[in-house]
Write a protein that holds these residues in place. Sequence first.
Motif, short mmCIF file in Angstrom:
data_model
loop_
_atom_site.label_atom_id
_atom_site.label_comp_id
_atom_site.label_asym_id
_atom_site.label_seq_id
_atom_site.Cartn_x
_atom_site.Cartn_y
_atom_site.Cartn_z
N LEU A 121 0.82 -1.20 0.00
CA LEU A 121 0.00 0.00 0.00
C LEU A 121 0.86 1.26 0.00
O LEU A 121 0.61 2.21 -0.75
N THR A 122 1.91 1.27 0.81
CA THR A 122 2.80 2.42 0.89
C THR A 122 3.51 2.67 -0.44
O THR A 122 3.57 3.80 -0.93
N LEU A 123 4.04 1.60 -1.04
CA LEU A 123 4.74 1.72 -2.33
C LEU A 123 3.78 2.18 -3.43
O LEU A 123 4.10 3.09 -4.20
N SER A 124 2.62 1.56 -3.49
CA SER A 124 1.65 1.88 -4.54
C SER A 124 1.18 3.33 -4.45
O SER A 124 1.13 4.05 -5.45
N LEU A 125 0.85 3.75 -3.24
CA LEU A 125 0.37 5.12 -3.05
C LEU A 125 1.46 6.14 -3.39
O LEU A 125 1.18 7.17 -4.00
N SER A 126 2.69 5.84 -3.00
CA SER A 126 3.78 6.79 -3.28
C SER A 126 3.98 6.95 -4.78
O SER A 126 4.20 8.07 -5.27
N ILE A 127 3.88 5.87 -5.54
CA ILE A 127 4.06 5.93 -7.00
C ILE A 127 2.89 6.66 -7.66
O ILE A 127 3.07 7.56 -8.47
N ILE A 128 1.68 6.27 -7.28
CA ILE A 128 0.48 6.87 -7.89
C ILE A 128 0.40 8.37 -7.61
O ILE A 128 0.18 9.18 -8.51
N LEU A 129 0.60 8.74 -6.35
CA LEU A 129 0.52 10.15 -5.99
C LEU A 129 1.64 10.96 -6.64
O LEU A 129 1.43 12.10 -7.07
N GLY A 130 2.83 10.37 -6.71
CA GLY A 130 3.95 11.05 -7.36
C GLY A 130 3.68 11.31 -8.84
O GLY A 130 3.95 12.40 -9.34
N LEU A 131 3.11 10.32 -9.53
CA LEU A 131 2.79 10.48 -10.95
C LEU A 131 1.71 11.54 -11.17
O LEU A 131 1.82 12.38 -12.08
N THR A 149 3.15 14.05 0.07
CA THR A 149 2.67 12.77 0.61
C THR A 149 3.43 11.61 -0.03
O THR A 149 3.79 10.64 0.66
N ALA A 150 3.70 11.70 -1.33
CA ALA A 150 4.46 10.65 -2.02
C ALA A 150 5.86 10.52 -1.44
O ALA A 150 6.36 9.41 -1.23
N LEU A 151 6.50 11.64 -1.16
CA LEU A 151 7.85 11.62 -0.58
C LEU A 151 7.84 11.04 0.83
O LEU A 151 8.73 10.28 1.21
N PHE A 152 6.80 11.40 1.59
CA PHE A 152 6.66 10.86 2.95
C PHE A 152 6.51 9.33 2.89
O PHE A 152 7.16 8.61 3.65
N LEU A 153 5.67 8.86 1.99
CA LEU A 153 5.45 7.42 1.86
C LEU A 153 6.70 6.71 1.35
O LEU A 153 7.04 5.63 1.83
#
Length: 241
Positions: A121-131, A149-153
């Motif tokens: 969940l952490t990896l997926s959210l960081s990638i999706i939010l970053g994109l 938020t992506a950087l935090f994750l």
Amino acid sequence: MFQRNILDNMHHYLYLLINIGSVLVPFLASFYPKHPFYKNWKNYIIANTIVASCFIVWDILFTKIGVWGFNQHYLLGIDCMGIPLEEVLFFFCIPYSSVFIYFALGYLIQNNPFDKIHKWLTLSLSIILGLIAIICFDKWYTSVTFILTALFLAYNYLTKKSLSKVYLSYSVTLIFFFIVNGILTGSFIEAPVVWYNNTENLGIRLGTIPIEDVFYGFLLIASIIQIFEYLGREKIVVKKG
């Protein structure tokens, strides 16, 4: 006539009453003898002050450039550094309730459903939010909120820090989030307490709430919790030493 004047002026207290209502029950429950949260107030206040200070600066800047603003109809009319006093209180009342939920669930929940999926969940959210942040770089609220938020994750994923307890507590917090933020953004009332410039966000609303608010709130609460936990662990290490 006197009673009517009182009722006509009550709307100026709405945001203040929302803050008080959000924190009242958790505050009283903090003195529960078996698990007293008030004994952790020092660490909480330090953590909350550090994070809230950053978010207040963020809030002031976004208010100044028109990313969002406030309806004076629902405010006391007391400004603090360019934003309403009630907005400053928001960054202390809402986090208190949220961190209390985190604290209480630590005793109430034995089997956390997020334990098995928190890394994914952490990896997926960081990638999706970053994109999304990169794609929507021209939208201030979306890009800044999502990239932070992506950087935090990403930091938590790379340092192998588990956010499973944070995900669990924030899931519960979201129940109250939709009530409080719903009112602030216009649900159940004639006009929103806080308005948003839709050219600076995705334009996706959960009811009346911009979807960015969900991640903005998560970053606020999760950051406070991590500092709060760090301070607690440091205290234990010092005592053992």
